[in-house]
Motif scaffolding. Structure first.
Motif, PDB file in Angstrom:
ATOM      1  N   LEU A   1      -3.547   1.978  -5.327  1.00  0.00           N
ATOM      2  CA  LEU A   1      -4.950   2.380  -5.363  1.00  0.00           C
ATOM      3  C   LEU A   1      -5.093   3.806  -5.893  1.00  0.00           C
ATOM      4  CD1 LEU A   1      -7.875   1.695  -4.728  1.00  0.00           C
ATOM      5  CD2 LEU A   1      -7.478   2.477  -2.394  1.00  0.00           C
ATOM      6  N   ALA A   2      -4.214   4.694  -5.464  1.00  0.00           N
ATOM      7  CA  ALA A   2      -4.261   6.079  -5.944  1.00  0.00           C
ATOM      8  C   ALA A   2      -3.985   6.126  -7.446  1.00  0.00           C
ATOM      9  CB  ALA A   2      -3.243   6.931  -5.188  1.00  0.00           C
ATOM     10  N   GLU A   3      -3.050   5.316  -7.897  1.00  0.00           N
ATOM     11  CA  GLU A   3      -2.748   5.270  -9.328  1.00  0.00           C
ATOM     12  C   GLU A   3      -3.943   4.748 -10.114  1.00  0.00           C
ATOM     13  OE1 GLU A   3       0.405   3.230 -12.452  1.00  0.00           O
ATOM     14  OE2 GLU A   3       0.703   2.969 -10.318  1.00  0.00           O
ATOM     15  N   ALA A   4      -4.578   3.703  -9.607  1.00  0.00           N
ATOM     16  CA  ALA A   4      -5.747   3.143 -10.284  1.00  0.00           C
ATOM     17  C   ALA A   4      -6.884   4.166 -10.337  1.00  0.00           C
ATOM     18  CB  ALA A   4      -6.206   1.872  -9.580  1.00  0.00           C
ATOM     19  N   ALA A   5      -7.074   4.898  -9.253  1.00  0.00           N
ATOM     20  CA  ALA A   5      -8.125   5.915  -9.219  1.00  0.00           C
ATOM     21  C   ALA A   5      -7.830   7.020 -10.225  1.00  0.00           C
ATOM     22  CB  ALA A   5      -8.247   6.498  -7.812  1.00  0.00           C
ATOM     23  N   ALA A   6      -6.572   7.439 -10.319  1.00  0.00           N
ATOM     24  CA  ALA A   6      -6.196   8.481 -11.275  1.00  0.00           C
ATOM     25  C   ALA A   6      -6.429   8.000 -12.710  1.00  0.00           C
ATOM     26  CB  ALA A   6      -4.737   8.875 -11.079  1.00  0.00           C
ATOM     27  N   LEU A   7      -6.080   6.757 -12.982  1.00  0.00           N
ATOM     28  CA  LEU A   7      -6.299   6.215 -14.323  1.00  0.00           C
ATOM     29  C   LEU A   7      -7.784   6.146 -14.652  1.00  0.00           C
ATOM     30  CD1 LEU A   7      -3.628   3.370 -14.376  1.00  0.00           C
ATOM     31  CD2 LEU A   7      -3.585   5.498 -15.687  1.00  0.00           C
ATOM     32  N   LEU A   8      -8.591   5.791 -13.676  1.00  0.00           N
ATOM     33  CA  LEU A   8     -10.039   5.730 -13.893  1.00  0.00           C
ATOM     34  C   LEU A   8     -10.600   7.110 -14.211  1.00  0.00           C
ATOM     35  CD1 LEU A   8     -12.583   4.001 -13.870  1.00  0.00           C
ATOM     36  CD2 LEU A   8     -12.757   4.422 -11.414  1.00  0.00           C
ATOM     37  N   VAL A   9     -10.147   8.123 -13.481  1.00  0.00           N
ATOM     38  CA  VAL A   9     -10.606   9.492 -13.736  1.00  0.00           C
ATOM     39  C   VAL A   9     -10.197   9.927 -15.145  1.00  0.00           C
ATOM     40  CG1 VAL A   9     -10.248  11.906 -13.080  1.00  0.00           C
ATOM     41  CG2 VAL A   9     -10.685  10.188 -11.324  1.00  0.00           C
ATOM     42  N   LEU A  10      -8.961   9.643 -15.515  1.00  0.00           N
ATOM     43  CA  LEU A  10      -8.492  10.011 -16.854  1.00  0.00           C
ATOM     44  C   LEU A  10      -9.283   9.286 -17.943  1.00  0.00           C
ATOM     45  CD1 LEU A  10      -4.633  10.095 -16.293  1.00  0.00           C
ATOM     46  CD2 LEU A  10      -6.161  12.047 -16.651  1.00  0.00           C
TER      47      LEU A  10
ATOM     48  N   GLU B   1       3.195  -1.890   7.466  1.00  0.00           N
ATOM     49  CA  GLU B   1       3.083  -0.482   7.080  1.00  0.00           C
ATOM     50  C   GLU B   1       3.648  -0.262   5.679  1.00  0.00           C
ATOM     51  OE1 GLU B   1       5.076   1.420  10.345  1.00  0.00           O
ATOM     52  OE2 GLU B   1       3.186   1.762  11.414  1.00  0.00           O
ATOM     53  N   LYS B   2       4.731  -0.936   5.372  1.00  0.00           N
ATOM     54  CA  LYS B   2       5.342  -0.824   4.045  1.00  0.00           C
ATOM     55  C   LYS B   2       4.394  -1.378   2.978  1.00  0.00           C
ATOM     56  CE  LYS B   2       9.579  -2.079   1.584  1.00  0.00           C
ATOM     57  NZ  LYS B   2      10.865  -2.779   1.665  1.00  0.00           N
ATOM     58  N   GLU B   3       3.783  -2.522   3.276  1.00  0.00           N
ATOM     59  CA  GLU B   3       2.832  -3.116   2.335  1.00  0.00           C
ATOM     60  C   GLU B   3       1.605  -2.221   2.162  1.00  0.00           C
ATOM     61  OE1 GLU B   3       0.162  -7.178   1.789  1.00  0.00           O
ATOM     62  OE2 GLU B   3       1.573  -7.039   3.446  1.00  0.00           O
ATOM     63  N   LEU B   4       1.125  -1.654   3.252  1.00  0.00           N
ATOM     64  CA  LEU B   4      -0.026  -0.751   3.183  1.00  0.00           C
ATOM     65  C   LEU B   4       0.296   0.465   2.327  1.00  0.00           C
ATOM     66  CD1 LEU B   4      -2.871   0.074   4.077  1.00  0.00           C
ATOM     67  CD2 LEU B   4      -1.828   1.060   6.132  1.00  0.00           C
ATOM     68  N   HIS B   5       1.462   1.032   2.512  1.00  0.00           N
ATOM     69  CA  HIS B   5       1.874   2.197   1.734  1.00  0.00           C
ATOM     70  C   HIS B   5       1.913   1.855   0.240  1.00  0.00           C
ATOM     71  CE1 HIS B   5       3.748   6.013   0.878  1.00  0.00           C
ATOM     72  NE2 HIS B   5       4.744   5.405   0.278  1.00  0.00           N
ATOM     73  N   ARG B   6       2.458   0.681  -0.079  1.00  0.00           N
ATOM     74  CA  ARG B   6       2.541   0.246  -1.478  1.00  0.00           C
ATOM     75  C   ARG B   6       1.135   0.090  -2.066  1.00  0.00           C
ATOM     76  NH1 ARG B   6       1.868  -4.464  -3.773  1.00  0.00           N
ATOM     77  NH2 ARG B   6       1.843  -5.598  -1.815  1.00  0.00           N
ATOM     78  N   LYS B   7       0.231  -0.492  -1.301  1.00  0.00           N
ATOM     79  CA  LYS B   7      -1.138  -0.699  -1.783  1.00  0.00           C
ATOM     80  C   LYS B   7      -1.889   0.628  -1.917  1.00  0.00           C
ATOM     81  CE  LYS B   7      -1.644  -5.455  -0.347  1.00  0.00           C
ATOM     82  NZ  LYS B   7      -2.392  -6.419   0.464  1.00  0.00           N
ATOM     83  N   GLU B   8      -1.631   1.564  -1.007  1.00  0.00           N
ATOM     84  CA  GLU B   8      -2.267   2.882  -1.107  1.00  0.00           C
ATOM     85  C   GLU B   8      -1.810   3.596  -2.374  1.00  0.00           C
ATOM     86  OE1 GLU B   8      -1.157   4.629   2.626  1.00  0.00           O
ATOM     87  OE2 GLU B   8      -3.064   4.076   3.565  1.00  0.00           O
ATOM     88  N   LYS B   9      -0.524   3.479  -2.694  1.00  0.00           N
ATOM     89  CA  LYS B   9      -0.009   4.102  -3.915  1.00  0.00           C
ATOM     90  C   LYS B   9      -0.646   3.462  -5.146  1.00  0.00           C
ATOM     91  CE  LYS B   9       4.378   4.819  -4.415  1.00  0.00           C
ATOM     92  NZ  LYS B   9       5.846   4.662  -4.382  1.00  0.00           N
TER      93      LYS B   9
END
Length: 65
Positions: free
Chosen positions: A42-51, A32-40
């Motif tokens: 992924l969200a950061e990568a998506a935000a950078l792509l949008v920007l 669960e800890k690893e999943l949370h880290r990967k979700e964060k």
């Protein structure tokens, strides 16, 4: 005597199950800890792509002017 042996066998089995359950719970927490880290990440990568897309769009608008 056989009653005590049977109780001992049951107790041993319960102890083994408790140990296995504890190990499984620890593994679940780790996953669960690893999943949370990967979700964060992924969200950061998506935000950078949008920007990046917005920046490219703004740059193209300025070139057209």
């Amino acid at each position: 005597i056989w009653n005590q042996e049977l109780r001992d066998m049951v107790d041993t089995k319960n102890e083994q199950q408790d140990k296995e359950n504890k190990e499984l719970k620890k593994k679940v927490r780790e996953l669960e800890k690893e999943l949370h880290r990967k979700e964060k990440a992924l969200a950061e990568a998506a935000a950078l792509l949008v920007l990046k897309k917005k920046l490219n769009a703004l740059t193209k608008e300025n070139e057209d002017d």
